[in-house]
Design a protein around this motif. Structure first.
Motif, short mmCIF file in Angstrom:
data_model
loop_
_atom_site.label_atom_id
_atom_site.label_comp_id
_atom_site.label_asym_id
_atom_site.label_seq_id
_atom_site.Cartn_x
_atom_site.Cartn_y
_atom_site.Cartn_z
N LEU A 162 0.83 -1.21 0.00
CA LEU A 162 0.00 0.00 0.00
C LEU A 162 0.86 1.26 0.00
N TRP A 163 2.05 1.17 -0.58
CA TRP A 163 2.99 2.31 -0.62
C TRP A 163 2.32 3.57 -1.20
N ASP A 164 1.69 3.44 -2.36
CA ASP A 164 1.09 4.62 -3.01
C ASP A 164 0.00 5.24 -2.14
N GLU A 165 -0.79 4.37 -1.49
CA GLU A 165 -1.85 4.88 -0.62
C GLU A 165 -1.25 5.63 0.58
N LEU A 166 -0.13 5.10 1.09
CA LEU A 166 0.52 5.78 2.22
C LEU A 166 1.09 7.13 1.79
N VAL A 167 1.66 7.17 0.59
CA VAL A 167 2.21 8.44 0.07
C VAL A 167 1.09 9.48 -0.01
N GLN A 168 -0.04 9.04 -0.52
CA GLN A 168 -1.20 9.95 -0.64
C GLN A 168 -1.66 10.41 0.75
N LEU A 169 -1.68 9.48 1.68
CA LEU A 169 -2.15 9.79 3.03
C LEU A 169 -1.21 10.75 3.76
#
Lengths: 326, 146
Positions: free
Chosen positions: A114-121
């Motif tokens: 979930l790297w991309d989701e964490l970056v967004q968050l």
């Protein structure tokens, strides 16, 4: 009506009691397994039920954060329970507590899915969620995360410096030094201080030359004070001393504080003069700096207090000497 | 003649006590309010041959101090409910039988500034949390003279 409320309360208490008993039972079952598993992974593990994942994550994180250097067995046990799938599902729940726990777990498991989701968050308006996501990114891949996070750190004034510093310390000087040095010149001057202050956490051979150059060129007072706070080497005192005469008291204050950390005996005269500064905080920090400079010879500071021609200087030295004696 | 026999008997008891003391595993009093960390330390020390008594707060530790013989080592957290770590150190040092028991203090990294104060208060060693299990065991063993 009263009877209905009483029934509701009884039901709530019964549910709470049952949940507490369940958690105690789980702790009795899992805690010895996890602790013993640090030395020798257990042959068999109990089945981790979906309803117990939140509780398991909390226990696992508490144990994970209590120790250092021996996390691999905990990762092995977590992998064998299959908890990661549950954590990913938990990440997308609406409940903020569950999301925070999932974020914390993803980082510690170094789960990249979930790297991309964490970056967004990490750019979310919610301070706690965004900081949690940023910390987990650092745990997963420090160098890659720092490159992405520095522009965010520069813009966020709701992330406390202490929390950001802890995150950068977690990443380590190797991951942050070059990235910080490259990011600072690219950052708008009004935001640069939010990065400059963390140069003290970078490798000295990268931070020191950059600071010496920056302090001569930055315009914003916040950036000047950030530079002064970031100096960590007595060799840089020549760059610090001119700021004792700066028109802004905030700058004089930081210069005095830096001298307090790094000063040598040759700074005694300048510091003694600063005891008569018109700003109370500057006088106060100067008195502390002198006590620090002569920590092994406080009689010298007492004599200075007795014979200083300025009454405000005598007053502040008496105050700080009393504070230290308390 | 009978008094001579008594002395011989006392000598035998003393020798027996000495040998019992020599083989008895060293005891450690662990004062830690975090149940997970408390169990972890207990497990690590038990596996290393210590007998561990765990107190979940300062008050419980004080009760143990009043009731049991001094342990070989005390492992103590700084932040404790009811009776804080520093107060407990003072009480240990003030109790004649306990005064010389080595104390290892545990403190979280954010409380590292307490370390100087703790040495001033009479602790013998400190370990910051999070800790390496092998380091903690090695330090307790050293304090226990093993």
């Amino acid at each position: 009506m009263v009877a209905l409320v009483a029934i509701d309360l009884t039901i709530v208490r019964a549910i709470g009691g049952s949940r507490r008993r369940r958690h105690q039972e789980l702790e009795r079952q899992w805690l010895p397994l996890l602790i013993a598993g640090l030395e020798q992974p257990p042959d068999r593990l109990p089945l981790l039920q979906a309803r117990d994942i939140t509780w398991f994550c909390t226990l696992w994180i508490r144990l994970h954060d209590a120790i250092k250097g021996v996390h691999d067995p905990l990762h092995t046990i977590a992998a064998r329970t299959g908890v990661a799938d549950g954590v990913r599902r938990m990440f997308f729940r609406k409940n903020r507590g569950d999301r925070l726990l999932a974020i914390a777990m993803l980082g510690r498991l170094q789960d990249r899915t979930l790297w991309d989701e964490l970056v967004q968050l990490a750019s979310d308006r919610d301070v706690i969620l965004s900081l949690g996501a940023a910390q987990s990114l650092v745990r997963i891949d420090a160098t890659k995360a720092i490159r992405l996070l520095l522009p965010i750190i520069a813009t966020r004034d709701d992330w406390t410096p202490a929390t950001v510093a802890a995150m950068l310390e977690l990443a380590g000087p190797t991951a942050i030094s070059t990235e910080l040095a490259e990011a600072i010149p690219r950052t708008p001057s009004s935001q640069a201080h939010r990065l400059i202050r963390f140069l003290r956490l970078a490798h000295a051979d990268v931070a020191a030359p950059l600071l010496r150059s920056l302090i001569r060129h930055v315009e914003h007072v916040e950036s000047v004070t950030a530079c002064l706070r970031a100096f960590t080497d007595a060799d840089d005192l020549d760059a610090v001393r001119p700021y004792l005469r700066h028109p802004r008291w905030e700058v004089r204050l930081r210069a005095v504080e830096t001298l307090g950390r790094l000063a040598t005996a040759e700074d005694e005269e300048q510091l003694t003069a600063m005891l008569a500064d018109r700003e109370w905080w500057v006088r106060y920090r100067t008195a502390h700096a002198l006590c620090q400079l002569f920590a092994n010879d406080l009689v010298r500071v007492s004599l200075l207090q007795a014979f200083h021609p300025d009454p405000f200087a005598r007053d502040i030295l008496a105050h700080v000497l009393a504070e230290r004696a308390a | 003649m009978s008094s001579q026999r008594s002395f011989v008997a006392i000598d035998a008891i003393v020798t027996e006590l000495d040998s019992a003391r020599a083989v008895a595993p060293p005891r450690v009093l662990v004062v830690e309010d975090d149940a997970v960390i408390g169990h972890l330390i207990s497990h690590l020390l038990t596996r290393s041959g210590f007998i561990v008594e765990l107190a979940a707060d300062g008050q419980r530790a004080q009760e143990l101090m009043d009731r049991v013989t001094p342990p070989t080592v005390v492992v103590l957290d700084v932040m404790l409910p009811f009776v804080g770590g520093f107060e407990l150190i003072e009480r240990v040092r003030a109790k004649p039988q306990w005064a010389k028991v080595p104390i290892l203090m545990l403190s979280s990294k954010s409380h590292e500034n307490y370390v100087v104060r703790a040495f001033g208060a009479g602790v013998d060693d400190y370990v910051t949390k999070p800790f390496r299990p092998d380091e903690l065991i090695a330090r307790v063993r050293r304090l226990a003279g093993m």
